[in-house]
Design a protein around this motif. Sequence first.
Motif, short mmCIF file in Angstrom:
data_model
loop_
_atom_site.label_atom_id
_atom_site.label_comp_id
_atom_site.label_asym_id
_atom_site.label_seq_id
_atom_site.Cartn_x
_atom_site.Cartn_y
_atom_site.Cartn_z
N PHE A 113 -16.50 41.34 -53.02
CA PHE A 113 -16.73 39.92 -52.78
C PHE A 113 -15.56 39.29 -52.04
N SER A 152 -16.00 37.18 -48.47
CA SER A 152 -15.35 35.82 -48.73
C SER A 152 -14.48 35.49 -47.60
N GLY A 171 -14.77 32.67 -44.19
CA GLY A 171 -13.85 31.86 -44.53
C GLY A 171 -13.85 30.53 -43.86
N ALA A 207 -22.72 31.28 -53.46
CA ALA A 207 -22.16 31.83 -52.42
C ALA A 207 -23.19 32.37 -51.26
N CYS A 234 -22.99 31.12 -47.30
CA CYS A 234 -23.09 31.90 -46.13
C CYS A 234 -24.23 31.48 -45.03
N ALA A 266 -17.97 27.71 -46.23
CA ALA A 266 -16.72 28.45 -46.71
C ALA A 266 -16.42 28.05 -48.16
N VAL A 278 -18.94 29.52 -50.86
CA VAL A 278 -18.57 30.61 -51.08
C VAL A 278 -17.52 30.89 -52.00
N ASN A 279 -16.38 30.33 -51.63
CA ASN A 279 -15.18 30.48 -52.26
C ASN A 279 -15.12 30.25 -53.96
N SER A 286 -8.71 33.68 -54.81
CA SER A 286 -9.81 32.64 -54.24
C SER A 286 -8.91 31.79 -53.23
N CYS A 294 -8.02 34.24 -49.99
CA CYS A 294 -9.23 34.46 -48.90
C CYS A 294 -8.87 33.77 -47.88
N SER A 352 -22.15 39.12 -45.02
CA SER A 352 -21.56 38.55 -46.21
C SER A 352 -22.65 37.90 -47.36
N CYS A 368 -22.79 38.96 -50.99
CA CYS A 368 -22.51 37.85 -52.01
C CYS A 368 -23.74 37.87 -53.09
#
Length: 852
Positions: free
Chosen positions: A51, A55, A59, A149, A153, A203, A206-207, A228, A231, A268, A272
């Motif tokens: 993951f 991520s 980003g 997440a 995306c 982003a 996702v993070n 975290s 990334c 991604s 995820c």
Amino acid sequence: MMLTTTNGNSSPPADEETSLLPPALIDKNEDATSTSATSSSLTSWIRLLTFFIASVVAGGIIPGQNEYNRLFCEAGIFRYACHNDDSSANNDDAAIIAAYDGADTSSSSCCPAQWLLIANTMNSLSIFVTFIFLVSGIMFDILGGRNCATLGCVILSVGLAILATLLQSLEDNNDNIILANTTKPIIETILFAVGVLTCDIGAFFVNVAFWGFLFHLPTKQAMILALSNSCFSCASFIPIVISAFMDVSGYTLPSALLAYGAVIFVGSGGVCWMTVPSMEEYHSNALMVLGLPIPKRTVKGWEGIKEQLIGAKKVFTHPDHTTFHKISICVLSSGWLPAFVYMSMADPLGQEIFGEEGGGDGFSLGISFLKINTLVGLLVGPACGLLVDTFQHPSEGLIEICILMTVSLAVVTLLCGVANWMAQIVVLVAVSISQTIQLLLVMRYAVLFAYPNRVGVVTGALIFLFGAVSLVALLFVTLIIVFTKSYLFPVRIVSAIGTVAWAAYVVYIKRKEPFPTSPTLLPEDEREIAKNFGVATIEDAAYVANMSPDALLKLSASSKIADLRRLSDVALSGEASQRLLRVARRNSSRMSSKDVQRRMSSQISFQKEFPVPAFAWNKVRKGSHETSFDCIITAFNGHGGFGGRNEPSIEWICSAITNDRDDPRRVEAIGGFFGPMLVVSEAYGMILELVVHDENGRTQVAASCACYPPGTLDNDGSVMKTGGDRYHFGLATFGVAPTFTNKEVTGEAFVQRLTAFKQDSEWDQRRKDYGQMWYVAVIGTHPKYQGCGYGTLLLDVVSNYAQETKHDCYLECSGPNIPYYEKCGYDVLWENEIAIHGDSILLAGMVKKYQA
């Protein structure tokens, strides 16, 4: 609370034992458990690292803004800032900011004003995006890590599509496209800002899914949070990849962004979905680690969001720490400024330092910063996380971190103007390290000052505050650049100021020792801690836990799993139950005579105002907790060999003890649960009983109902607020220590189910939100008399009262009993499924509307 059982409409309980993970998985170290845990940990690491890669790819724009600035500038973003639209007239200006990456400077269409506008716009957006940290945390709370997440995306892909459309319109210069006319700067600026913000909102979504792994690797939580942060540093390499892809494929920037969006959407997004724990998995692992279920939602609606933000404000304005918070925010801002400059203006800075020939063959300060930032993110960030996981207290290592920050800024100050390739590499490493450790410091700072349930919002607010201060400073930096025509001069100024500020900060910390030994506790935080022990004050909670108030606060504020588990074990012990009863007796004896008189007058008033209606007067009477107790617990548990069916949700909870309804542990737990409630119902509401004569001619309560007239529930919508006066009055009057909170008797599985049932039903808040109504708290029919219509008659009595006062009737019941109450005129208002380890029970709120 309220549970109902009245006739034979509920389903019988399953005979199989409930499928619960054994306590050995958490508490013991048997070989089988150890092997299973090791295998699970390895799988979790593989999922986490996979993951992490996804991520990084997703980003966003801000981390790599240095290279993105060049790409956007050359693609024509904000070209209106140049006074001459003829790009050939801007070749001299373009040389000032061109990157030394082998590109042909003469082909660039950038001018200094255009570059500066893009850089400042990106910096402003990056500060605004920090506020999204709060939103993304709320989305995690609502959707769970996997959905959050995956949604991130999708959002990021949409943002890239917006930017690609905007860039293509500028490239085509076609009137059929909305931005073909580049004299529309407002529209162009808005669309550019929307595109960048959309990308970075995605982003952040996702993070934040990294949080989903916190209970998969509970002893490595700092490491997870460091990944975290890392990334974003690693994501700064993405625009370099995009630029290389454009060179190799011949794609334009709009086409490359669309391709990048497709990779994120499919690649991604798919990763995820496959690797990030779902909401159910997250809660299941939290249950295994903590021994108790965590609430499904920690932030409930807009009011919950508002309360969290107000709580963060109270933390920052606490009189004991306000001055230190102000100092810290200013110091953090001073340390962030050099990183901002290098993130957005490294290329023109490098041009000024090295001149036309650059610092070496193909050398670009901006590209080098992105590469070094990526390496630092990969190496320094995780290393810091591993180090922090070894600390026993959040304040450990802070002095060393601040000293490292001071040294890093001093290196930037001394070497930033040296026209030497190796010197600039050292500067870039120092800037990247300062950026990484500053994020680490923010995390530790929030943990030091915020109670665990506020760490997320306090962290976000802290970043937003020092970011906002930095924005003002950035405007000052921009003015210096405009008037001095120099990028190097402001870098020297801000890094020198930062060095002095951080050095002074280190001295201040050593002298004043301003970091607290435990986080700032707001009154509501203290109430929440005390509530876990069934009391209202920290002092009483400490007594119940048999420890000092300071020791209790330190354990409650700890983020370490072992401390949280110890606290849970203490609260759910037999000794704590006995101590709670003593506190209840003491507090109940202190209740004012005014309160006692109020209860007595309310009962007299209820007797006069709500007499038994004529259609039921020969069967129904006003009852008491003593006379209704046996009927209620027998109806809900189904013990005694009378046949009939018990209450499905009670069976779901108590089957964790045993499926034998006559087991004394079940009977005692249910009695301890309903006894105090019936006491309170008699004192603050009313109890209705339907009596019959048995075969021996003796009077027996066949059905009982505890109900509350409008306005008589506790102030939080409950029958008796945990830790409140009513709760202690009920416990003291009933006179038995609550077995249902003693996992030494009932077992951990029972406590887990009961806790999930109480906290995830959210029924107290739902009642409070509903407003004035007649509330049917408990209604049950003895198994001997189920199916005779006695429960229905009691409901009719309550409905008659509601018609007289022009209010609705409100109750809660288990899913299998919904059809029965629908026949009685009730409609489903809400439904909520309560689940533990995949085994669930449906709970419903039902309303019978007033008929005008």
